[in-house]
Structure formats: C-alpha cells, structure tokens
Design a protein around this motif. Structure first.
Motif, PDB file in Angstrom:
ATOM      1  N   LEU A 273      69.792  34.075 113.344  1.00 25.70           N
ATOM      2  CA  LEU A 273      69.696  34.188 111.892  1.00 25.70           C
ATOM      3  C   LEU A 273      68.266  34.547 111.469  1.00 25.70           C
ATOM      4  CD1 LEU A 273      71.849  31.104 110.797  1.00 25.70           C
ATOM      5  CD2 LEU A 273      72.569  33.470 111.101  1.00 25.70           C
ATOM      6  N   GLY A 274      67.295  33.916 112.096  1.00 25.47           N
ATOM      7  CA  GLY A 274      65.902  34.250 111.823  1.00 25.47           C
ATOM      8  C   GLY A 274      65.575  35.672 112.234  1.00 25.47           C
ATOM      9  N   ARG A 275      66.160  36.112 113.353  1.00 15.81           N
ATOM     10  CA  ARG A 275      65.931  37.483 113.814  1.00 15.81           C
ATOM     11  C   ARG A 275      66.516  38.497 112.831  1.00 15.81           C
ATOM     12  NH1 ARG A 275      62.843  41.257 115.456  1.00 15.81           N
ATOM     13  NH2 ARG A 275      63.787  42.808 116.833  1.00 15.81           N
ATOM     14  N   ILE A 276      67.691  38.209 112.276  1.00 15.01           N
ATOM     15  CA  ILE A 276      68.299  39.099 111.282  1.00 15.01           C
ATOM     16  C   ILE A 276      67.408  39.199 110.044  1.00 15.01           C
ATOM     17  CG2 ILE A 276      70.258  39.369 109.705  1.00 15.01           C
ATOM     18  CD1 ILE A 276      71.985  38.034 111.921  1.00 15.01           C
ATOM     19  N   LYS A 277      66.912  38.054 109.578  1.00 19.23           N
ATOM     20  CA  LYS A 277      66.005  38.053 108.427  1.00 19.23           C
ATOM     21  C   LYS A 277      64.754  38.889 108.717  1.00 19.23           C
ATOM     22  CE  LYS A 277      65.068  34.298 106.268  1.00 19.23           C
ATOM     23  NZ  LYS A 277      64.728  32.916 105.859  1.00 19.23           N
ATOM     24  N   GLU A 278      64.205  38.711 109.911  1.00 16.50           N
ATOM     25  CA  GLU A 278      62.983  39.425 110.301  1.00 16.50           C
ATOM     26  C   GLU A 278      63.215  40.942 110.301  1.00 16.50           C
ATOM     27  OE1 GLU A 278      59.800  39.273 114.011  1.00 16.50           O
ATOM     28  OE2 GLU A 278      61.877  38.704 114.350  1.00 16.50           O
ATOM     29  N   ILE A 279      64.324  41.377 110.868  1.00 21.01           N
ATOM     30  CA  ILE A 279      64.613  42.818 110.926  1.00 21.01           C
ATOM     31  C   ILE A 279      64.800  43.381 109.517  1.00 21.01           C
ATOM     32  CG2 ILE A 279      66.392  44.485 111.598  1.00 21.01           C
ATOM     33  CD1 ILE A 279      66.692  42.910 114.217  1.00 21.01           C
ATOM     34  N   MET A 280      65.499  42.646 108.675  1.00 23.33           N
ATOM     35  CA  MET A 280      65.678  43.115 107.296  1.00 23.33           C
ATOM     36  C   MET A 280      64.340  43.303 106.593  1.00 23.33           C
ATOM     37  SD  MET A 280      68.976  41.091 105.740  1.00 23.33           S
ATOM     38  CE  MET A 280      70.637  41.306 106.369  1.00 23.33           C
ATOM     39  N   ARG A 281      63.445  42.325 106.738  1.00 19.48           N
ATOM     40  CA  ARG A 281      62.141  42.420 106.081  1.00 19.48           C
ATOM     41  C   ARG A 281      61.309  43.556 106.657  1.00 19.48           C
ATOM     42  NH1 ARG A 281      61.442  35.883 106.138  1.00 19.48           N
ATOM     43  NH2 ARG A 281      62.307  35.451 104.072  1.00 19.48           N
ATOM     44  N   GLU A 282      61.354  43.708 107.975  1.00 19.48           N
ATOM     45  CA  GLU A 282      60.618  44.813 108.599  1.00 19.48           C
ATOM     46  C   GLU A 282      61.136  46.162 108.118  1.00 19.48           C
ATOM     47  OE1 GLU A 282      61.131  44.182 112.753  1.00 19.48           O
ATOM     48  OE2 GLU A 282      59.572  42.636 112.909  1.00 19.48           O
ATOM     49  N   ALA A 283      62.426  46.223 107.776  1.00 23.68           N
ATOM     50  CA  ALA A 283      63.044  47.473 107.338  1.00 23.68           C
ATOM     51  C   ALA A 283      62.886  47.711 105.835  1.00 23.68           C
ATOM     52  CB  ALA A 283      64.523  47.483 107.709  1.00 23.68           C
ATOM     53  N   GLY A 284      62.210  46.794 105.144  1.00 19.09           N
ATOM     54  CA  GLY A 284      61.914  47.033 103.734  1.00 19.09           C
ATOM     55  C   GLY A 284      62.578  46.101 102.750  1.00 19.09           C
ATOM     56  N   ALA A 285      63.264  45.051 103.223  1.00 24.29           N
ATOM     57  CA  ALA A 285      63.866  44.097 102.289  1.00 24.29           C
ATOM     58  C   ALA A 285      62.773  43.382 101.499  1.00 24.29           C
ATOM     59  CB  ALA A 285      64.713  43.075 103.044  1.00 24.29           C
ATOM     60  N   LEU A 286      63.000  43.225 100.210  1.00 26.73           N
ATOM     61  CA  LEU A 286      62.059  42.464  99.382  1.00 26.73           C
ATOM     62  C   LEU A 286      62.083  41.001  99.790  1.00 26.73           C
ATOM     63  CD1 LEU A 286      62.869  44.044  95.894  1.00 26.73           C
ATOM     64  CD2 LEU A 286      61.229  44.806  97.623  1.00 26.73           C
ATOM     65  N   ASN A 287      63.229  40.541 100.239  1.00 22.10           N
ATOM     66  CA  ASN A 287      63.377  39.214 100.837  1.00 22.10           C
ATOM     67  C   ASN A 287      64.742  39.173 101.510  1.00 22.10           C
ATOM     68  OD1 ASN A 287      62.815  36.600 101.627  1.00 22.10           O
ATOM     69  ND2 ASN A 287      62.262  35.888  99.569  1.00 22.10           N
ATOM     70  N   ALA A 288      64.919  38.232 102.410  1.00 21.06           N
ATOM     71  CA  ALA A 288      66.193  38.061 103.118  1.00 21.06           C
ATOM     72  C   ALA A 288      66.443  36.575 103.282  1.00 21.06           C
ATOM     73  CB  ALA A 288      66.162  38.754 104.475  1.00 21.06           C
TER      74      ALA A 288
ATOM     75  N   GLY B 139      68.710  53.688 100.886  1.00 18.53           N
ATOM     76  CA  GLY B 139      68.381  54.259 102.188  1.00 18.53           C
ATOM     77  C   GLY B 139      67.779  53.222 103.126  1.00 18.53           C
ATOM     78  N   LYS B 140      66.873  52.402 102.609  1.00 23.24           N
ATOM     79  CA  LYS B 140      66.267  51.347 103.431  1.00 23.24           C
ATOM     80  C   LYS B 140      67.328  50.345 103.884  1.00 23.24           C
ATOM     81  CE  LYS B 140      61.769  51.386 101.031  1.00 23.24           C
ATOM     82  NZ  LYS B 140      60.906  50.584 100.113  1.00 23.24           N
ATOM     83  N   ALA B 141      68.245  49.999 102.966  1.00 20.77           N
ATOM     84  CA  ALA B 141      69.286  49.027 103.308  1.00 20.77           C
ATOM     85  C   ALA B 141      70.200  49.579 104.398  1.00 20.77           C
ATOM     86  CB  ALA B 141      70.097  48.668 102.059  1.00 20.77           C
ATOM     87  N   LYS B 142      70.567  50.852 104.308  1.00 19.69           N
ATOM     88  CA  LYS B 142      71.441  51.451 105.318  1.00 19.69           C
ATOM     89  C   LYS B 142      70.731  51.557 106.670  1.00 19.69           C
ATOM     90  CE  LYS B 142      74.458  54.560 104.196  1.00 19.69           C
ATOM     91  NZ  LYS B 142      75.143  55.795 103.736  1.00 19.69           N
ATOM     92  N   ALA B 143      69.437  51.886 106.635  1.00 22.52           N
ATOM     93  CA  ALA B 143      68.673  51.948 107.889  1.00 22.52           C
ATOM     94  C   ALA B 143      68.576  50.568 108.526  1.00 22.52           C
ATOM     95  CB  ALA B 143      67.281  52.517 107.616  1.00 22.52           C
ATOM     96  N   ALA B 144      68.411  49.534 107.698  1.00 22.84           N
ATOM     97  CA  ALA B 144      68.349  48.166 108.216  1.00 22.84           C
ATOM     98  C   ALA B 144      69.683  47.765 108.834  1.00 22.84           C
ATOM     99  CB  ALA B 144      67.965  47.200 107.096  1.00 22.84           C
ATOM    100  N   ALA B 145      70.795  48.156 108.199  1.00 21.83           N
ATOM    101  CA  ALA B 145      72.124  47.837 108.739  1.00 21.83           C
ATOM    102  C   ALA B 145      72.316  48.481 110.109  1.00 21.83           C
ATOM    103  CB  ALA B 145      73.202  48.318 107.773  1.00 21.83           C
ATOM    104  N   ALA B 146      71.899  49.724 110.238  1.00 23.05           N
ATOM    105  CA  ALA B 146      72.033  50.419 111.525  1.00 23.05           C
ATOM    106  C   ALA B 146      71.180  49.742 112.597  1.00 23.05           C
ATOM    107  CB  ALA B 146      71.618  51.884 111.364  1.00 23.05           C
TER     108      ALA B 146
END
Length: 291
Positions: free
Chosen positions: A230-245, A262-269
C-alpha cells in the motif's frame, strides 16, 4: 414503472479520523466523503410472484439475505406491505470489500429506486433514516457529493464541491476486514490525527492543492505496516505526479488526486507494471447530489 436502472456510485474518503469507540462497538468518526464516477449498475424489475431475487455478475457474492441490497429491499417490502416481488440485478464494477462503499451504494440505490418505483413517498431524509439501520455508509450513499460525515457516519453536512480533478483508483489483490482494521486501531490507539479542518478550508476556498495537502486517513497507521504494498502504491502515485495519495476507508484501495488525466493514466500503467495491482481506474469526482 415496472423497471428502473440506477448507477450506484462509489466513494473515497478525502479524510478519515476516529474520535472514539462507543459501547455498542461503533466508532465516532469525522470524515470527508467524496463520490467518484465509478459505479455499479443496479436494475430493479417488478415481478408478479412475491419475494426478492438477486442476480449478479460476480459468482462469489451472496445473493440471499446476507446481501445488503436484499436487506434494503426486504426492509421497504415489509414496512410498506409491498405485495409484488422484486428482481434486482447487480452489475458490479466498484472493487468489492475495498473501502469504496460498493455494497452500501447498492443498498442506497435499492432504497431510492423502490421509493420511486412503488410510489412510497419517502423524503430523502426518510430514506437516510432507514439506510442507517443497514449500514453507517448508506445514508451518505443516498445523499452523495462532497460531505462531512460525523457521529458513526450518519450525521451529514453538505460541503462545497470538490474542485475538478482526476482520480486514480488502485486496488491490490488484498482482503482487509473493516472490523479487523478497526479492532487493531482500538488496540494500538491513534498516534496522529489527520487535519480534517485543513481539508474543509481547502474546499471552502475551492483550492484543489489545499484539499490534497490536507488529506489523511488514520487507518493507514495500522494498514501500511501490515501491507507494505500500500505504501509502495502511494509512493508510485506521488512520483508520477499525484498531488497526494491515500488509502480509502479501511482499504485496501488506494487513490491518488491528479491535476492531469495524462499523469493519472501514466501512473496507472506504471502501477500495473511494478506492483500486483490489476484493478486501476482513472475517473473523476462526481458532485451531483440526489434529489
């Protein structure tokens, strides 16, 4: 009206704090709830024979009295002496047992739909009063939108709408019992409370970045150490441009707030490449309340 199709929308928690535990086992909470445009399709159809029948696209879901949608239908059928039977079709797309109130939203849709279909004349408040007897999240799922939930979740105050944004929802293949998660936080105690007031201030200002900065979920204190993914998912989202996760509800769904689709779709991939996540959806917040 013999048939009705409804969208039962999922929710995320922008903030979730626990203030205490009641003698009956329920918890006093302070949460900011937000509807998202990810939904189950609920179809109601009258049938001549008495009784409630449920079918669903997921073979592992109960379709009898243990299904909360069945309980919602039974509640109104008994109270109003409805003689006709009802067939309920649940096409599930909200992740199940994932902190997104999918079951509660199904029950809310059944209450709302039966009220219209059978002309029961219940107000929104009347539906919500009945909903809370089924589950703490049901009244919110009847109301929808951006809402402050207090008490056990049944005291609802509409808030200014969440600013437009893109939401990435990711569910790893984990199962987390809400009851177990709350029992663990009871044992360990709350070490740090999220700043719910900061979220409210951000909503009042219509500032997406302030809302995101204030996000927090007290249940992460027990879930993240037990499930490092769960922490890893949060980390990847933030690295990909999430304002917060943040984790939604008692998890294990994690969501990220983005200012760019676009950032959200790249994070999902990236999540699908680098984590066990198979269910990842990019969607939007939904601020239309039921009337």
């Amino acid at each position: 009206m013999d048939k009705l199709e409804l969208k039962a929308l999922g929710k995320i928690n922008l903030g979730l704090d626990i203030l205490g535990r009641r003698d009956n086992g329920y918890h006093d909470v302070r949460m900011v709830m937000q509807t998202v445009y990810l939904y189950d399709r609920v179809t109601l159809a009258k049938k001549a024979e008495p009784g409630i029948e449920i079918e669903t696209n997921l073979s592992y879901l109960p379709v009898g009295e243990n299904n909360i949608a069945y309980k919602a239908a039974a509640l109104l059928t008994e109270e109003f002496g409805i003689q006709e039977g009802l067939k309920i079709r649940l096409d599930k797309h909200i992740p199940v047992a994932a902190g997104m109130a999918g079951g509660s939203s199904n029950a809310a849709a059944v209450l709302f739909g039966m009220n219209r279909m059978f002309g029961l004349g219940l107000s929104m408040e009347g539906l919500m009063e009945r909903g809370v007897t089924l589950g703490a999240d049901v009244p919110y799922c009847i109301m929808r939108g951006t809402v402050l939930a207090e008490g056990i979740g049944e005291i609802l105050t509409p808030l200014p709408p969440m600013p437009k944004c893109h939401v990435l929802i990711a569910k790893p293949p984990l199962s987390a019992s809400t009851k177990t998660v709350y029992e663990k936080i009871d044992r360990e105690g709350v070490r740090e409370h999220p700043d719910i007031d900061a979220i409210l201030a951000g909503l009042e200002a219509g500032d997406l970045y302030k809302v995101a900065a204030g996000m927090g979920n007290v249940l992460e204190q027990v879930m993240l150490p037990e499930y490092p993914v769960l922490g890893r998912i949060k980390e990847i989202m933030r690295e990909a441009g999430a304002l917060n996760a943040m984790m939604s509800g008692s998890g294990p769904t994690v969501f990220g707030i983005f200012d760019s689709r676009g950032k959200a779709k790249a994070a999902a991939a990236r999540l699908k490449r680098q984590t066990p996540v198979k269910q990842a959806y990019v969607t939007n917040v939904h601020n239309v309340r039921r009337k």
